[in-house]
Enzyme design. Sequence first.
Site, PDB file in Angstrom:
ATOM      1  N   SER A 136       0.837  -1.209   0.095  1.00  0.00           N
ATOM      2  CA  SER A 136       0.028  -0.077   0.141  1.00  0.00           C
ATOM      3  C   SER A 136       0.722   1.269  -0.010  1.00  0.00           C
ATOM      4  O   SER A 136       2.031   1.077   0.400  1.00  0.00           O
ATOM      5  CB  SER A 136      -0.859  -0.040   1.311  1.00  0.00           C
ATOM      6  OG  SER A 136      -1.672   1.323   1.538  1.00  0.00           O
ATOM      7  N   TYR A 149      -1.866  -0.484  10.694  1.00  0.00           N
ATOM      8  CA  TYR A 149      -2.001  -0.855   9.120  1.00  0.00           C
ATOM      9  C   TYR A 149      -0.884  -0.508   8.258  1.00  0.00           C
ATOM     10  O   TYR A 149      -0.208  -1.326   7.559  1.00  0.00           O
ATOM     11  CB  TYR A 149      -3.287  -0.362   8.692  1.00  0.00           C
ATOM     12  CG  TYR A 149      -3.515  -0.343   7.145  1.00  0.00           C
ATOM     13  CD1 TYR A 149      -3.661  -1.802   6.699  1.00  0.00           C
ATOM     14  CD2 TYR A 149      -3.272   0.426   6.142  1.00  0.00           C
ATOM     15  CE1 TYR A 149      -3.987  -2.331   5.274  1.00  0.00           C
ATOM     16  CE2 TYR A 149      -3.554   0.193   4.810  1.00  0.00           C
ATOM     17  CZ  TYR A 149      -3.599  -1.185   4.486  1.00  0.00           C
ATOM     18  OH  TYR A 149      -4.031  -1.564   3.144  1.00  0.00           O
TER      19      TYR A 149
HETATM   20  P1  NDP Z   1     -11.392  -6.096   0.232  1.00  0.00           P
HETATM   21  O1  NDP Z   1     -12.027  -6.094   1.493  1.00  0.00           O
HETATM   22  O2  NDP Z   1     -12.664  -5.869  -0.992  1.00  0.00           O
HETATM   23  O3  NDP Z   1     -10.876  -7.451  -0.041  1.00  0.00           O
HETATM   24  C1  NDP Z   1      -9.961  -8.492   1.142  1.00  0.00           C
HETATM   25  C2  NDP Z   1     -10.023  -9.704   0.755  1.00  0.00           C
HETATM   26  O4  NDP Z   1      -9.117 -10.101   1.692  1.00  0.00           O
HETATM   27  C3  NDP Z   1     -11.096 -10.380   0.741  1.00  0.00           C
HETATM   28  O5  NDP Z   1     -11.142 -11.510  -0.208  1.00  0.00           O
HETATM   29  C4  NDP Z   1     -11.100 -11.308   2.136  1.00  0.00           C
HETATM   30  O6  NDP Z   1     -11.876 -12.646   1.946  1.00  0.00           O
HETATM   31  C5  NDP Z   1      -9.584 -11.319   2.123  1.00  0.00           C
HETATM   32  N1  NDP Z   1      -9.189 -11.556   3.812  1.00  0.00           N
HETATM   33  C6  NDP Z   1      -9.206 -10.878   4.721  1.00  0.00           C
HETATM   34  N2  NDP Z   1      -8.945 -11.496   5.858  1.00  0.00           N
HETATM   35  C7  NDP Z   1      -8.952 -12.709   5.548  1.00  0.00           C
HETATM   36  C8  NDP Z   1      -8.614 -13.860   6.557  1.00  0.00           C
HETATM   37  N3  NDP Z   1      -8.623 -13.847   7.653  1.00  0.00           N
HETATM   38  N4  NDP Z   1      -8.453 -15.089   5.855  1.00  0.00           N
HETATM   39  C9  NDP Z   1      -8.691 -15.107   4.340  1.00  0.00           C
HETATM   40  N5  NDP Z   1      -8.914 -14.196   3.575  1.00  0.00           N
HETATM   41  C10 NDP Z   1      -8.907 -12.725   4.299  1.00  0.00           C
HETATM   42  O7  NDP Z   1     -10.373  -5.217  -0.192  1.00  0.00           O
HETATM   43  P2  NDP Z   1      -9.121  -4.800  -1.203  1.00  0.00           P
HETATM   44  O8  NDP Z   1      -9.342  -5.753  -2.285  1.00  0.00           O
HETATM   45  O9  NDP Z   1      -9.133  -3.280  -1.523  1.00  0.00           O
HETATM   46  O10 NDP Z   1      -7.945  -5.191  -0.452  1.00  0.00           O
HETATM   47  C11 NDP Z   1      -6.855  -6.345  -0.870  1.00  0.00           C
HETATM   48  C12 NDP Z   1      -5.723  -5.996  -0.404  1.00  0.00           C
HETATM   49  O11 NDP Z   1      -5.149  -4.698  -1.036  1.00  0.00           O
HETATM   50  C13 NDP Z   1      -5.376  -5.766   0.965  1.00  0.00           C
HETATM   51  O12 NDP Z   1      -4.117  -6.302   1.413  1.00  0.00           O
HETATM   52  C14 NDP Z   1      -5.326  -4.275   1.366  1.00  0.00           C
HETATM   53  O13 NDP Z   1      -4.774  -3.840   2.714  1.00  0.00           O
HETATM   54  C15 NDP Z   1      -4.764  -3.969   0.130  1.00  0.00           C
HETATM   55  N6  NDP Z   1      -4.892  -2.318  -0.355  1.00  0.00           N
HETATM   56  C16 NDP Z   1      -6.128  -2.012  -0.604  1.00  0.00           C
HETATM   57  C17 NDP Z   1      -6.367  -0.421  -1.256  1.00  0.00           C
HETATM   58  C18 NDP Z   1      -7.749   0.097  -1.306  1.00  0.00           C
HETATM   59  O14 NDP Z   1      -7.737   1.419  -1.286  1.00  0.00           O
HETATM   60  N7  NDP Z   1      -8.687  -0.577  -1.378  1.00  0.00           N
HETATM   61  C19 NDP Z   1      -5.174   0.272  -1.091  1.00  0.00           C
HETATM   62  C20 NDP Z   1      -3.821  -0.255  -0.948  1.00  0.00           C
HETATM   63  C21 NDP Z   1      -3.625  -1.574  -0.628  1.00  0.00           C
HETATM   64  P3  NDP Z   1     -12.991 -13.161   2.943  1.00  0.00           P
HETATM   65  O15 NDP Z   1     -13.563 -11.810   3.896  1.00  0.00           O
HETATM   66  O16 NDP Z   1     -13.943 -13.802   2.187  1.00  0.00           O
HETATM   67  O17 NDP Z   1     -11.900 -13.815   3.797  1.00  0.00           O
HETATM   68  C1  8X3 Z   2      -5.136   1.510   1.515  1.00  0.00           C
HETATM   69  C2  8X3 Z   2      -4.772   3.140   1.249  1.00  0.00           C
HETATM   70  O1  8X3 Z   2      -4.515   5.168   2.091  1.00  0.00           O
HETATM   71  O2  8X3 Z   2      -6.242   3.817   3.154  1.00  0.00           O
HETATM   72  O3  8X3 Z   2      -4.058   0.613   1.679  1.00  0.00           O
HETATM   73  O4  8X3 Z   2      -4.174   3.274   3.743  1.00  0.00           O
HETATM   74  S1  8X3 Z   2      -4.964   3.951   2.689  1.00  0.00           S
END
Ligand code: NDP
Ligand code: 8X3
Length: 249
Positions: A136, A149
């Site tokens: 991120s 985070y």
């Molecule tokens: P979502 O919440 O849409 O997706 C997160 C995914 O992680 C889900 O499929 C969830 O599956 C899975 N997950 C979470 N906890 C668990 C667990 N304990 N076991 C198995 N699977 C798990 O978020 P994003 O797609 O945005 O996030 C994906 C990645 O991108 C993350 O690492 C996030 O930190 C990162 N990110 C996101 C940004 C944003 O702005 N959206 C920006 C930068 C980074 P389920 O709940 O079915 O288990």
């Molecule tokens: C997700 C982006 O700015 O919410 O990783 O931390 S921010």
Amino acid sequence: MSRVALVTGASSGFGRATVERFVAGGWRVVACGRRAERLQALVDALGPGKVHAAAFDIRDADAMRAALDALPDDFRGIDLLVNNAGLALGTRPAQEASLDDWRTMIETNVTALVTLTHALLPTLIERRGAIVNVSSTAAKYPYTGGNVYGGTKAFVSQFSLNLRADLHGTGVRVTAVEPGMAETEFTLVRTHGDQAASDALYAGADPMTAADIADTIWWIANLPPHLNINRIELMPTTQSFAGFNVHRS
Ligand code: NDP
Ligand code: 8X3
């Protein structure tokens, strides 16, 4: 024979879009997450020969091992690991944050990621494969309420670079993808289900989409084998930088 990717967090957001992108490109994909019904919907939509659903909590090392042991033959030879599952919990400053939330973020974003990576390294080395770790912008740019985070994502980015050092000469490529604001269920999870807060954050901001990130991962994974992207940082055009905070008495 088509190549095989294992994508964590495939039930939503970046992970789901990545599964769709790679299947469209002819890969087979192991789709991981806890919500089995969502993974099954991907199998139903894209085809059982293309997607294998592996439903487990990534924090449960025994369940992870069992899911890997149960992979069908066609999905065992993993060429690409996309460590994408992760979450932020809470937006309050450290002194008001929940310790349970902190522990959940560390167990998911750090401990589970290294456990899965450790399990798959022998296969990835044998196949001269690749690892894409979803970090991120929070890895590098601190902000109020980012506390643990941001710390977990700094770990993911630095672990990626250190993996590159250790995997020197193996042909295994490693990349940290560092996105800024993208609209997924991320904020809904972070706010413990506050849909209005999630809608307000993205309203009028023209954020990145899950497909933007999936396309980036696709590009990284399909570069020629001699080329490694170490890290890549992405933001929506509408997002940039604020100045330092100064408290005045
Ligand atoms: P979502 O919440 O849409 O997706 C997160 C995914 O992680 C889900 O499929 C969830 O599956 C899975 N997950 C979470 N906890 C668990 C667990 N304990 N076991 C198995 N699977 C798990 O978020 P994003 O797609 O945005 O996030 C994906 C990645 O991108 C993350 O690492 C996030 O930190 C990162 N990110 C996101 C940004 C944003 O702005 N959206 C920006 C930068 C980074 P389920 O709940 O079915 O288990
Ligand atoms: C997700 C982006 O700015 O919410 O990783 O931390 S921010």
